[in-house]
Design a protein around this motif. Structure first.
Motif, PDB file in Angstrom:
ATOM      1  N   PHE A 304       0.829  -1.116  -0.068  1.00 51.33           N
ATOM      2  CA  PHE A 304      -0.059  -0.026  -0.175  1.00 51.33           C
ATOM      3  C   PHE A 304       0.847   1.323  -0.053  1.00 51.33           C
ATOM      4  CE2 PHE A 304      -2.046   3.317   2.153  1.00 51.33           C
ATOM      5  CZ  PHE A 304      -3.269   3.554   1.852  1.00 51.33           C
ATOM      6  N   VAL A 305       2.169   1.172   0.748  1.00 48.26           N
ATOM      7  CA  VAL A 305       2.766   2.399   0.838  1.00 48.26           C
ATOM      8  C   VAL A 305       3.849   2.486  -0.557  1.00 48.26           C
ATOM      9  CG1 VAL A 305       4.836   3.374   2.029  1.00 48.26           C
ATOM     10  CG2 VAL A 305       3.270   2.302   3.145  1.00 48.26           C
ATOM     11  N   ALA A 306       3.884   1.586  -1.277  1.00 47.95           N
ATOM     12  CA  ALA A 306       4.681   1.572  -2.358  1.00 47.95           C
ATOM     13  C   ALA A 306       3.643   2.268  -3.433  1.00 47.95           C
ATOM     14  CB  ALA A 306       5.234   0.347  -2.724  1.00 47.95           C
ATOM     15  N   ALA A 307       2.602   1.812  -3.380  1.00 49.71           N
ATOM     16  CA  ALA A 307       1.480   2.472  -4.384  1.00 49.71           C
ATOM     17  C   ALA A 307       1.298   3.873  -4.297  1.00 49.71           C
ATOM     18  CB  ALA A 307       0.132   1.651  -4.370  1.00 49.71           C
ATOM     19  N   TRP A 308       1.484   4.389  -2.786  1.00 47.70           N
ATOM     20  CA  TRP A 308       1.121   5.701  -2.481  1.00 47.70           C
ATOM     21  C   TRP A 308       2.243   6.741  -3.356  1.00 47.70           C
ATOM     22  CZ3 TRP A 308       0.781   7.485   3.356  1.00 47.70           C
ATOM     23  CH2 TRP A 308       0.993   8.701   3.270  1.00 47.70           C
ATOM     24  N   LYS A 309       3.202   6.131  -2.932  1.00 46.99           N
ATOM     25  CA  LYS A 309       4.611   6.800  -3.302  1.00 46.99           C
ATOM     26  C   LYS A 309       4.691   6.790  -4.944  1.00 46.99           C
ATOM     27  CE  LYS A 309       7.613   5.517   0.773  1.00 46.99           C
ATOM     28  NZ  LYS A 309       8.701   4.771   1.080  1.00 46.99           N
ATOM     29  N   GLN A 310       4.118   5.776  -5.702  1.00 49.18           N
ATOM     30  CA  GLN A 310       4.400   5.656  -6.914  1.00 49.18           C
ATOM     31  C   GLN A 310       3.321   6.487  -7.680  1.00 49.18           C
ATOM     32  OE1 GLN A 310       7.159   4.212  -7.918  1.00 49.18           O
ATOM     33  NE2 GLN A 310       6.907   4.440 -10.239  1.00 49.18           N
ATOM     34  N   LEU A 311       2.196   7.004  -7.171  1.00 44.17           N
ATOM     35  CA  LEU A 311       1.122   7.672  -7.793  1.00 44.17           C
ATOM     36  C   LEU A 311       1.503   8.773  -8.905  1.00 44.17           C
ATOM     37  CD1 LEU A 311      -1.698   7.907  -5.212  1.00 44.17           C
ATOM     38  CD2 LEU A 311      -1.804   6.625  -7.488  1.00 44.17           C
TER      39      LEU A 311
END
Length: 581
Positions: A304-311
């Protein structure tokens, strides 16, 4: 018992149903019992959107990790202490945990975990509406386990704890109770409200652990209305527990509203998207980088954190593609947006500032999809291009691309495009079998019986041969009139002479005269049956008694006849007339 399996299948999305079937099959292959538990059962019964799938297995779920990853899912979190797997499947998320019992020594401290049965696992949960399980096993498929009558509390719209020490053992349940009340609009049951107020006054929240704080922060991003939940937590004082500098005023409300509208449109178009990373981006947009980094550090789900950073990076790359030569035509833009990450498309639509990009995304969600309603063309049925055609899918795709580019506007253009794909005409149907005398098969005669051709012809007296009148036969052949053929005078005299000689020998003078009169009489018209066989009827013999008929029969046989027709005697049988004769 209600059919909860049917209810589950009707409420879950196709992606979620595939996840259920995958986990069910993997657990069965390892000989473990599996149950659908927690929030999934609650949302199925309440009708609220089903966000996550919670599975409870009687066994160690860590043994299933290899099979879960082989099925295509991504395992983004493993908790060996509680034996929990968190996996991301295609279009859904799932948490697979071990059926366990928990023993709390001190408030807020991690409990002592032991394997347990499914009933003991339900007994350790927070609220009654979360303490339900649906069996996915062969022997009890569809059985709903509800030991604390959570279904009744759902109907009464009540939040009820399972025991008096629920808030003391796990203080994060105070935050959870407030979050559920804001989401569902339910009230706390009287005893639960009393325990809640006592725990807040006793400051049980100070015993909450960091893992629970990170879990509750993430759950806000998964809410349907995150601003309302943040406001409820802020009014109770729990938002400061999660992050001291965090308030509802620090959320980017306008862009978040646009994001939620786009999420609704994508859901209506059956485009699966996980909007939680983008929601988290907007509800923390006014926090400092250090505060955001601190929140990202304590969230347990690293995927979830990785998807947040990659947006932002994904959205920027998608915007460049939409402005490149590849997207010069509408068909190219459609292919780019169809293959892009749904999360990047969602975030770009909410944050985009380029009018050309915004216009293309707007057409992708609306105008261009209406062109699909024109397929299949009516001309496709005329050319026998049906779903059974081996290239039917490719033909429809190419036709849609041409429609987007405006190259199939007239019927002539459509026919020109479809003509090369027309299959060869089907073979003609077989001719139906002819019915009638010519179609009837000849049946072989039994052995020893001569056929009609081998039988000797029957002699026909020349005096009684008949023929059909040609004129009337041509007019009405089915009702031809039969005309007796006149016998030449010489042949007639010869027949009469022979008949007199035979009658003189075998009969009395009176009967002989009757036979002679019959022979001299004109022949009558034959019946149709005799006409078909070309056999003329014999002259009738008028007899007045049984003995005379027998003698007349012998006379007729001697003259070449085969049978005698008996003529009725009007006077025979009448006593007076018979005596007069």
């Amino acid at each position: 018992m209600a059919d909860y399996i049917y209810t589950m299948e009707s409420r879950l999305s196709p992606d979620q149903m595939r996840t259920v079937n995958t986990v069910q099959g993997i657990a069965r292959s390892h000989g473990m019992n599996v149950y659908l538990t927690g929030g999934a059962i609650r949302d199925i019964l309440t009708g609220f959107p089903i966000r996550d799938l919670d599975f409870t297995i009687q066994g160690n779920p860590l043994k299933l990790r290899h099979d879960i990853e082989t099925s295509g899912a991504v395992v983004d979190m493993v908790d060996e202490t509680f034996c929990v797997l968190h996996a991301v499947f295609s279009g859904s998320r799932a948490e697979i945990s071990m059926a366990r019992g928990e023993l709390f020594d001190k408030p807020g401290k991690p409990p002592l975990v032991t394997p347990a049965t499914i009933n003991e696992d339900l007994r350790r949960r927070d609220f009654t509406f979360n303490a339900m399980a649906l069996s996915l096993n062969d022997g009890s498929l569809g059985l709903l386990l509800d030991p604390f009558n959570g279904a009744a509390d759902i109907e009464a719209r009540l939040i009820r704890i399972l025991h008096s020490y629920a808030f003391l053992e796990d203080p994060s349940r105070l935050i959870r109770a407030t979050r559920f009340a804001a989401r569902f609009g339910w009230e706390m049951e009287e005893r639960t409200r009393t325990r809640y107020d006592s725990a807040r006054e006793g400051e049980y929240i100070q015993f909450i652990n960091e893992r629970a704080i990170g879990y509750e922060i993430e759950q806000i991003a998964h809410e349907e209305n995150p601003i309302a939940v943040m406001q409820a937590l802020e009014s109770e004082g729990w938002l400061k527990v999660l992050c001291p500098e965090w308030t509802a005023a620090k959320a980017d409300v306008p862009e978040l509203a646009q994001l939620l509208r786009t999420r609704t449109v994508m859901a209506e178009l059956n485009i699966g998207v996980d909007a939680a990373p983008a929601v988290m981006r907007f509800i923390t947009s006014k926090l400092s980088d250090a505060e955001i980094a601190q929140i990202q550090q304590i969230i347990p789900h690293r995927e979830f954190v990785a998807a947040w950073k990659q947006l932002e990076d994904d959205a920027r790359e998608l915007s460049k593609k939409l402005l490149s030569k590849e997207a010069a035509q509408n068909s190219g833009t459609w292919n780019i947006l169809s293959t892009a990450k749904p999360e990047a498309l969602l975030f770009l639509d909410a944050t985009g500032r380029n009018k050309a990009v915004d216009e293309k995304i707007k057409k992708f969600f609306g105008e261009w999809r209406q062109l699909k309603d024109k397929l299949p063309f009516a001309e496709m049925a005329e050319l026998r291009i049906t779903p059974q055609h081996p290239e039917y899918s490719r033909i429809c795709h190419d036709a849609f691309m041409l429609l987007l580019d405006g190259k199939l506007r007239t019927q002539g253009e459509i026919m020109k495009f479809l003509a090369p794909f027309e299959p060869p005409p089907p073979p003609p149907p077989p001719m139906p079998a002819r019915r009638g005398r010519s179609a009837v098969k000849k049946i072989a005669a039994p052995s020893g019986v001569k056929s009609a051709e081998e039988r000797p012809a029957v002699a026909v007296a020349p005096a009684v041969q008949t023929e059909m009148t040609p004129a009337k036969t041509a007019q009405r052949p089915e009702k031809t009139k039969l005309v007796s053929k006149k016998v030449p005078p010489r042949e007639k005299k010869t027949v009469v002479a022979k008949t007199r000689a035979t009658a003189a020998k075998n009969t009395s003078p009176k009967s002989a005269r009757a036979v002679v009169k019959t022979a001299q009489a004109k022949p009558k018209t034959t019946q149709k049956k005799n006409l078909a066989k070309k056999v003329a009827p014999r002259p009738a013999v008028r007899a007045t008694a049984v003995g005379q008929v027998a003698k007349a029969t012998k006379v007729a046989k001697a003259a070449g006849k085969t049978s005698v027709r008996k003529a009725p005697d009007k006077n025979f049988g009448h006593p007076k007339k018979h005596l007069k004769r």
